[in-house]
Design an enzyme around this catalytic site. Structure first.
Site, PDB file in Angstrom:
ATOM      1  CG  ASP A 100      -2.172   0.830   1.029  1.00  0.00           C
ATOM      2  OD1 ASP A 100      -2.080   2.060   0.907  1.00  0.00           O
ATOM      3  OD2 ASP A 100      -3.270   0.236   1.000  1.00  0.00           O
ATOM      4  CE1 TYR A 151     -13.543   3.079  -8.970  1.00  0.00           C
ATOM      5  CE2 TYR A 151     -15.774   2.327  -9.479  1.00  0.00           C
ATOM      6  CZ  TYR A 151     -14.602   2.212  -8.749  1.00  0.00           C
ATOM      7  OH  TYR A 151     -14.477   1.218  -7.813  1.00  0.00           O
ATOM      8  CE  LYS A 192     -12.321  -0.068 -10.047  1.00  0.00           C
ATOM      9  NZ  LYS A 192     -11.161  -0.757  -9.424  1.00  0.00           N
TER      10      LYS A 192
END
Length: 260
Positions: A40, A154, A158
């Site tokens: 991360d 977005y 996706k």
């Protein structure tokens, strides 16, 4: 009831592992016996999750190809190899394509949501092949299966992840590697913070991150490939059944040259 799958002696990388779905999945993978590498940008969060699972933390900007390669090399050096990659890191876009278009926000979203999956896949494939196979699960979204008018960019990211999983799944079978997309509806995670008030006002039911993590275990246990698994509240998760695209019409077939 949690899905039962034996991941002892397996090494798993989880990107975006410091919070939300990534954190929950790191815990679920460790609970199934895997050694987990938590990746991360949030170094402190990654360290905290790694401590919880008895695993390892590495800072990684998934939009940076060299950072993805370094993440995989870290896992190989520290754990001896990689068997599972959960490519989960992602962000909302924050802009549209009209007057509100913002190139920096667009690049940031594309970098995390699509480049991060493509680069992560490229980086981890040699390590999976070295182990004789493995599994990649990429977080898409229900936004990869339907229209999302409030964040079309977005949705574009996706949809691309879903298309990648469906296309790569059959290709990687020869290497004993499965490749699937995870498509949850709105789940409890940091990514929804900018739209949390909107979701609350429309009484959207948020999926606990733990339920999404369990769907990852189901994907791994199922052994399928090239699938896009939906996760919806109060519904059993499973592979979305796509309709076949229409073929050419009769006239086109009649005009085809002999033997074509």
């Amino acid at each position: 009831m949690a899905t039962e799958v034996d991941l002892r002696d397996k090494v798993a990388i989880v990107t975006g592992g410091a919070s939300g779905i990534g954190r929950a999945t790191a815990l679920a993978l460790a609970g199934a016996g895997a050694e987990v590498v938590v990746a991360d940008l949030d170094a402190r969060g990654a360290d905290e999750v790694a401590a919880l699972v008895g695993g390892h933390a590495v800072v990684c900007d998934v939009s940076d190809m060299e950072a993805d390669r370094a993440m995989v090399q870290f896992a190989v050096d520290r754990c001896g190899g990689v068997d599972i990659a959960f490519l989960n890191a992602g962000v909302m876009t924050g802009c549209g394509v009209g007057e509100d278009f913002d190139l920096a926000l667009y690049r940031r979203a594309n970098g995390a949501n699509l480049d991060g999956v493509v680069f992560g896949t490229h980086a981890v494939l040699p390590a999976l092949k070295a182990r004789g196979g493995g599994a990649i699960v990429a977080t898409a979204s229900l936004a990869g299966l339907t229209a999302v008018p409030f964040d079309p960019l977005y949705a574009a990211n996706k949809h691309a992840v879903v298309g990648l999983a469906r296309s790569l799944g059959p290709v990687l079978q020869a290497d004993n590697i499965t490749y699937n997309a995870l498509c949850p509806a709105f789940a409890e995670s940091r990514i929804i913070d900018p739209i949390r008030d909107m979701l609350s006002s429309t009484r959207v039911t948020l999926i606990p991150a733990e339920e999404v993590a369990d769907a990852v275990l189901r994907i791994l246990a199922g052994g399928g490939t090239g699938e896009a698994w939906f996760v919806q509240p109060a519904r059993e998760p499973g592979p979305f059944r796509f309709r076949n695209v229409p073929g050419p019409g009769a006239a086109a077939r009649a005009d085809a040259p002999p033997g074509s």
